[in-house]
Scaffold this active site. Sequence first.
Site, short mmCIF file in Angstrom:
data_model
loop_
_atom_site.label_atom_id
_atom_site.label_comp_id
_atom_site.label_asym_id
_atom_site.label_seq_id
_atom_site.Cartn_x
_atom_site.Cartn_y
_atom_site.Cartn_z
CG LEU A 161 -2.03 -0.95 1.38
CD1 LEU A 161 -2.73 -0.80 2.73
CD2 LEU A 161 -3.05 -0.78 0.27
CG ASP A 162 0.75 4.42 -2.92
OD1 ASP A 162 1.47 3.50 -3.34
OD2 ASP A 162 0.09 5.17 -3.67
CE LYS A 163 5.75 9.01 4.22
NZ LYS A 163 6.74 10.03 3.88
#
Length: 331
Positions: free
Chosen positions: A122-124
């Site tokens: 998942l993106d930051k």
Amino acid sequence: SQERAEGERAAGGHKEQAKSRLSSSDGVLFSPQIPKDPAQRRVRELAMLSKQLQQVHPNVLAKVLKQGTMYQNEEIVVINKPYGLPVHGGPGIKNCIADVLPILAKMLENMKAEPLHLCHRLDKETTGVMVLARSKEAADRIRLLFKTRQVEKIYWAISLGDPDPTEGIVEIPIVEKEVQSHQSHYKMTLAPNYRLSPEDGKVVKIRKNRNAESAVTRYRLLASSSACSLLELQPITGVKHQIRVHLAYGLGCPILGDHKYSHWSKLAPQKLPEITLKRLKLEQSKARHLPLHLHAYRLSLPLGERIDLVCKPPLFFQKTLKKLELDIASN
């Protein structure tokens, strides 16, 4: 609490850590001087959101992830990924999920536990459902399910504006490009297969960009208010930043707090409509502190039986829904 005391001891008793505390509000690290004015306090809260977990000892971070465990069986552990926490390390990153997997495994089981394995990313800035595997075999199997698109993923996002139509599918390939501006940077962008000819307005097929990846996102409007929308999104493919790019450049509805994809040629804070600023009690000059409102809400995993994992949005997301009067009671 005893847990915090243990965490701070584990942190080697750093003075700043002893001074700051994990508040229940968004799990934000506050230092003692908290502004009295609610609007200033909110800005401070938002500004701290992405820094909070970079300032704690890895043991404390593992404890936060353990508290966010939402499901586990003999094969998997499912956590609620916090905001601003990268999955992998890199320059300037002190803490990431990958680094604390051995500590988390021991906290969940016992001192002899094998480290947990990442199954997807998942993106930051994205929050929500994240699956970890207890063994390499289970991780390989789950990665294959993601790769062959057998995992059903549902995201929630708050966007600026309403998509038209209110429900549909965006199917436009995506490619990474360098943006030439006063500050050169890279962005994902659309690479459509057709365009209108400027000479005669006819539809022209474009020579395919061989680096472009096909990208498909299904979307549905759940609620609309204050010049914003709550959208339910189902990415059919898994291209980097796909949902953000399809919403911003495909539908013209960038995600609230997406400062990267709200403009094409510059890196600048998102410009918000007056009504949105008013409801959020925010000034445009402070808009840069708004976090990305993108949440991995549901994941459906076909592991023998289908496991349905649902994770409600984080507190800052819920507060924004309330302030914008995006009422989802009927959904």
